[in-house]
Design a protein around this motif. Structure first.
Motif, PDB file in Angstrom:
ATOM      1  N   ARG A  34      -1.999   9.956  -8.541  1.00 16.75           N
ATOM      2  CA  ARG A  34      -2.731  10.079  -6.660  1.00 16.75           C
ATOM      3  C   ARG A  34      -3.235   9.746  -6.128  1.00 16.75           C
ATOM      4  O   ARG A  34      -3.664   9.319  -5.252  1.00 16.75           O
ATOM      5  N   LEU A  50      -3.215   2.652  -1.174  1.00 14.00           N
ATOM      6  CA  LEU A  50      -2.184   3.107   0.912  1.00 14.00           C
ATOM      7  C   LEU A  50      -3.813   2.190   1.404  1.00 14.00           C
ATOM      8  O   LEU A  50      -3.276   1.261   2.511  1.00 14.00           O
ATOM      9  N   TYR A 101       0.966   3.928  -3.140  1.00  6.29           N
ATOM     10  CA  TYR A 101       1.165   5.542  -2.444  1.00  6.29           C
ATOM     11  C   TYR A 101       2.183   6.673  -3.639  1.00  6.29           C
ATOM     12  O   TYR A 101       1.884   7.385  -3.377  1.00  6.29           O
ATOM     13  N   GLU A 102       2.959   5.911  -2.258  1.00  3.49           N
ATOM     14  CA  GLU A 102       4.675   6.523  -3.075  1.00  3.49           C
ATOM     15  C   GLU A 102       4.623   6.861  -4.403  1.00  3.49           C
ATOM     16  O   GLU A 102       5.310   7.334  -4.877  1.00  3.49           O
ATOM     17  N   LYS A 116       2.359   9.514  -5.890  1.00  4.63           N
ATOM     18  CA  LYS A 116       2.762  10.783  -5.536  1.00  4.63           C
ATOM     19  C   LYS A 116       3.577  11.425  -6.949  1.00  4.63           C
ATOM     20  O   LYS A 116       5.088  12.240  -7.318  1.00  4.63           O
ATOM     21  N   GLY A 150       0.614  -1.485   0.002  1.00  9.22           N
ATOM     22  CA  GLY A 150       0.101  -0.207  -0.012  1.00  9.22           C
ATOM     23  C   GLY A 150       0.991   1.030  -0.081  1.00  9.22           C
ATOM     24  O   GLY A 150       0.772   2.089  -0.690  1.00  9.22           O
ATOM     25  N   VAL A 151       1.795   1.813   0.830  1.00  9.66           N
ATOM     26  CA  VAL A 151       2.737   2.391   1.077  1.00  9.66           C
ATOM     27  C   VAL A 151       3.324   2.799  -0.538  1.00  9.66           C
ATOM     28  O   VAL A 151       3.550   3.398  -1.231  1.00  9.66           O
ATOM     29  N   GLY A 194      -2.194   6.217  -5.659  1.00  6.70           N
ATOM     30  CA  GLY A 194      -1.992   5.898  -5.062  1.00  6.70           C
ATOM     31  C   GLY A 194      -2.511   5.971  -3.596  1.00  6.70           C
ATOM     32  O   GLY A 194      -2.246   4.777  -3.152  1.00  6.70           O
ATOM     33  N   ASP A 195      -3.378   6.680  -3.983  1.00  8.79           N
ATOM     34  CA  ASP A 195      -4.149   7.019  -1.847  1.00  8.79           C
ATOM     35  C   ASP A 195      -4.713   5.843  -2.265  1.00  8.79           C
ATOM     36  O   ASP A 195      -4.742   5.066  -0.411  1.00  8.79           O
ATOM     37  N   ASN A 196      -5.892   5.089  -3.451  1.00 10.95           N
ATOM     38  CA  ASN A 196      -6.298   4.397  -3.009  1.00 10.95           C
ATOM     39  C   ASN A 196      -6.036   2.880  -2.542  1.00 10.95           C
ATOM     40  O   ASN A 196      -6.088   1.716  -1.944  1.00 10.95           O
TER      41      ASN A 196
END
Length: 146
Positions: free
Chosen positions: A109, A116, A17-18, A21, A13-14, A112-114
């Motif tokens: 983005r 995470l 997310y990265e 970004k 997930g991280v 990525g949020d999803n």
């Protein structure tokens, strides 16, 4: 084993997310480059129009037209209008490409949020499953031991 799987979900997930970004930053850089390229192209179009209009003026004078009157002025006005439209088209196209890049960045983005959130939810599910199975094993052992 469940703890490792939960940690794997969090790491995944991280990482998503990265990546989101990073991809958004790349898209924003692309948008800025599109805007700069559009401004440079617009300047080239305007300069080419100035040169062409200057040559048109010189040709009219050389051919004996009364400069600044009648059809000579009409031709120059039309050339100026066409040049302005060309420059505005270049600017609009560059703005559309920049907007498209920024939209792609926003989508990256959001993905990525999803990722995470999905990683955290997956980890929570693993821990809940582990706790539930652990509770069942403990309850079975306690009851059997009495």
């Amino acid at each position: 084993m469940e703890a490792m799987q939960a940690a794997g979900n969090i790491v995944q997930g991280v990482a998503g997310y990265e990546a989101g970004k990073y991809n958004q930053a790349v898209a924003n850089t692309e948008a800025i480059e599109q805007e700069r390229a559009g401004a440079a192209e617009e300047a080239r179009v305007r300069e080419a129009a100035r040169v062409a209009i200057g040559a048109q003026l010189a040709a009219q004078g050389a051919n004996g037209f009364a400069m600044g009157t009648g059809s000579a002025v009409d031709a120059l006005m039309q050339s100026q209008v066409n040049a302005a439209l060309d420059a505005m088209t270049v600017r609009r196209d560059a703005a559309a490409r920049a907007r498209s890049a920024r939209t792609a960045g926003a989508i990256a983005r959001a993905q990525g949020d999803n990722a995470l959130v999905a990683g955290m939810m997956g980890a929570a599910a693993r821990v809940t499953d582990w706790a539930s199975s652990r509770s069942s094993v403990t309850a079975g052992t306690t009851r059997g031991g009495r």
